[in-house]
Design an enzyme around this catalytic site. Sequence first.
Site, mmCIF file in Angstrom:
data_model
loop_
_atom_site.group_PDB
_atom_site.id
_atom_site.type_symbol
_atom_site.label_atom_id
_atom_site.label_comp_id
_atom_site.label_asym_id
_atom_site.label_seq_id
_atom_site.Cartn_x
_atom_site.Cartn_y
_atom_site.Cartn_z
ATOM 1 N N GLU A 265 0.867 -1.186 0.000
ATOM 2 C CA GLU A 265 0.000 0.000 0.000
ATOM 3 C C GLU A 265 0.893 1.222 0.000
ATOM 4 O OE1 GLU A 265 -2.373 -0.323 3.511
ATOM 5 O OE2 GLU A 265 -3.421 -2.110 2.811
ATOM 6 N N LYS B 199 2.520 4.501 1.267
ATOM 7 C CA LYS B 199 2.714 5.033 2.625
ATOM 8 C C LYS B 199 2.360 6.516 2.562
ATOM 9 C CE LYS B 199 5.847 5.028 6.537
ATOM 10 N NZ LYS B 199 5.343 6.307 7.034
ATOM 11 N N LYS C 283 7.772 -1.287 6.475
ATOM 12 C CA LYS C 283 7.760 -0.047 5.696
ATOM 13 C C LYS C 283 9.079 0.095 4.957
ATOM 14 C CE LYS C 283 8.899 2.495 9.849
ATOM 15 N NZ LYS C 283 8.391 3.183 11.006
ATOM 16 N N ARG D 273 -2.226 9.498 11.299
ATOM 17 C CA ARG D 273 -2.920 8.240 11.579
ATOM 18 C C ARG D 273 -4.209 8.541 12.326
ATOM 19 N NH1 ARG D 273 -0.408 3.083 12.407
ATOM 20 N NH2 ARG D 273 -2.045 1.526 12.226
ATOM 21 N N ARG E 183 4.951 -3.714 16.895
ATOM 22 C CA ARG E 183 5.752 -3.436 15.719
ATOM 23 C C ARG E 183 6.321 -4.783 15.305
ATOM 24 N NH1 ARG E 183 7.388 1.438 14.081
ATOM 25 N NH2 ARG E 183 7.143 2.542 16.049
ATOM 26 N N PHE F 56 -7.277 1.805 5.684
ATOM 27 C CA PHE F 56 -6.495 0.626 5.306
ATOM 28 C C PHE F 56 -6.766 -0.578 6.187
ATOM 29 C CE2 PHE F 56 -3.375 3.756 7.064
ATOM 30 C CZ PHE F 56 -3.162 3.168 8.297
ATOM 31 N N ARG G 113 -2.927 8.840 17.007
ATOM 32 C CA ARG G 113 -1.946 7.805 17.292
ATOM 33 C C ARG G 113 -1.651 7.693 18.782
ATOM 34 N NH1 ARG G 113 3.213 6.915 13.401
ATOM 35 N NH2 ARG G 113 4.331 5.536 14.776
ATOM 36 N N GLU H 109 -5.588 6.840 7.537
ATOM 37 C CA GLU H 109 -4.739 8.029 7.548
ATOM 38 C C GLU H 109 -5.564 9.210 7.038
ATOM 39 O OE1 GLU H 109 -1.443 7.395 8.446
ATOM 40 O OE2 GLU H 109 -0.317 9.100 7.676
HETATM 41 P P1 AMP Z 1 6.324 5.473 10.614
HETATM 42 O O1 AMP Z 1 5.605 6.688 11.137
HETATM 43 O O2 AMP Z 1 7.452 5.785 9.694
HETATM 44 O O3 AMP Z 1 6.651 4.480 11.697
HETATM 45 O O4 AMP Z 1 5.290 4.707 9.660
HETATM 46 C C1 AMP Z 1 4.100 4.185 10.112
HETATM 47 C C2 AMP Z 1 2.985 5.151 9.828
HETATM 48 O O5 AMP Z 1 2.731 5.215 8.445
HETATM 49 C C3 AMP Z 1 1.671 4.701 10.389
HETATM 50 O O6 AMP Z 1 1.523 5.013 11.728
HETATM 51 C C4 AMP Z 1 0.671 5.461 9.526
HETATM 52 O O7 AMP Z 1 0.396 6.719 10.108
HETATM 53 C C5 AMP Z 1 1.417 5.705 8.244
HETATM 54 N N1 AMP Z 1 0.824 5.041 7.084
HETATM 55 C C6 AMP Z 1 0.683 5.625 5.902
HETATM 56 N N2 AMP Z 1 0.114 4.820 5.015
HETATM 57 C C7 AMP Z 1 -0.138 3.671 5.637
HETATM 58 C C8 AMP Z 1 -0.731 2.426 5.231
HETATM 59 N N3 AMP Z 1 -1.157 2.227 3.987
HETATM 60 N N4 AMP Z 1 -0.807 1.447 6.171
HETATM 61 C C9 AMP Z 1 -0.359 1.641 7.433
HETATM 62 N N5 AMP Z 1 0.201 2.782 7.864
HETATM 63 C C10 AMP Z 1 0.318 3.796 6.983
#
Ligand code: AMP
Length: 553
Positions: free
Chosen positions: A236, A238, A405, A243, A399, A325, A258, A286
């Site tokens: 998907e 990002k 990611k 969130r 996690r 999502f 979040r 999101e």
């Molecule tokens: P990070 O903030 O780098 O740890 O990445 C995780 C965050 O990416 C999540 O908490 C979401 O806010 C965001 N995110 C964006 N797109 C998605 C998606 N398709 N699925 C899950 N999380 C997503």
Amino acid sequence: MLDFARTAEAIGATSSTLEKSRLLADYLRRLPPDDLRRAAIYMSGQPYGRAERRTLNLGWAAIGKVVGRLSRRPPEELNGLFLKHSDLGDWTFDALSEATHPAATSMAEVAAALEEIRTARTAAAKQQLLEALLDRLDPLAAKYVVKVLSFELRIGLQEGLVEAALASAFEVPLATVRRIHMLTGDIGETAVRCRAGELADTRITLFQPIRFMLATAVETPEEAFQRMQTEVVWTEEKYDGVRCQLHSSGGRCELFSRELKETSEAFPEIVEAGLGLIHEVLLDGEVLAHDGTQVLPFFELQRRLGRKVVSSALRAEVPLVFVAFDLLYLDGDVVMDRPLEERRRLMEELGMKPPFLLARLETARDPEHLDRIFAETRDRGNEGLMVKDPHSPYSPGRRGMSWLKLKRPLATLDVVVTAVEWGHGKRRGVLSDYTFAVREAETGQLLNVGKAYTGLTDAEIATMTEFFLANTVADYGRSRLVEPNTVIEVAFDSIQRSARHRSGFALRFPRIVRLREDKPVAEIDTLARVRELHERYFARLIPLAQVAEVSEE
Ligand code: AMP
């Protein structure tokens, strides 16, 4: 309350997590239900449980004022004491030593006093009530009340350890404690249920936020496949928004951030649309800013964050979408344990309309294929790709390896430190927060672009503290301007326009990668380079059609 404070103190004094958990379990086991609920919440560094959804509206400044007044010490002395600790609670202990009139005070009495403070109408009334409370407490108890009020005990006790202590105190499997915690979203409620042996019938309660599932970072498509160990992976986009968890049922719709705080007020159009859903749902997604056809850069969305009232002008200027999502609950059924594939199908069958969109989904067969999708998403200006295991359940608060990611590897910038600040918590007593600048090529002027807190080792920070003390140009107490001769390399998540810095830009989430003693200041990165990176990666608008799709179409 003193018992609580002594236990917390003992937990802080040992570095062994096993010992921390044992001390806490011994303490919690002794408590009656009401005290247990409070103690579990306070030990997690919160004045109220999440399910209670209450806030005291008492900031550091107000607490500081009350402690200062009660201490009857001159401001210089208080400032000196504060610089020694940089922690409100530790400072309170020193400031209030021999200043209060301690009388035996139970945890229930503290909770009652906090409730009075919460419901008091004016800031002055709140402060008066807090002063009366602290005055009744031994300085050690006051120290921990203040720590709870400032949301940080700083005794090395994460929620995970409180869960472990509950498991051992009440002989409940850790996995069960975690599940109850995840479903109730409240550590106090979890504690009470563990004590009473009410382990089986914990269900999702709508309008109580559930902790979010998180993703693990991977560097390459190969690594993603290795970690996931499935035939195909789902990808998907990002999205770079915020969130959001949406709960909707029977004419009520609420959103949570979040941090599990309610954010319905900031996104009224999403709430209105949620009220129109015919199903009872708990969606994970999101929130993004978009103008009808295109997703707008993050800084536009930022204008909408943290607001209590959103003017119609702002609503029109920065409209929103909710890209869903995941689906955790549907019409009375908890579906989060079902495979992602099934949850996605159920979500598609909901027939949601804009502003609800579904995350753009693609399946990758092998690392080369994943790499191609990754390149395409980056070309569209997205920050990266989420990789998900289609067979996996939703695991709140974890996690794990079911969500990965893949982020765009970003260029770093070499910058120069222009100002430093005394750190907090573990970093108190050292200059650990660095403001840094790039160079304007034409004039040679240094222009700040951000501030970084982490990245260097303790030894490096100690050496640099000495160095900055010797290179201070102006001392403002908390912060110091320093001679701009220290070059560091910083990584960051993105670059945004900013009115705060004279450069007109700010790095988002900057981290210090290393000291660049080898690099002269004259060769650091320029404002032009920052501008170029911003334009290339962060200023572009992403056409909505390429970001997400509506399920019906
Ligand atoms: P990070 O903030 O780098 O740890 O990445 C995780 C965050 O990416 C999540 O908490 C979401 O806010 C965001 N995110 C964006 N797109 C998605 C998606 N398709 N699925 C899950 N999380 C997503």
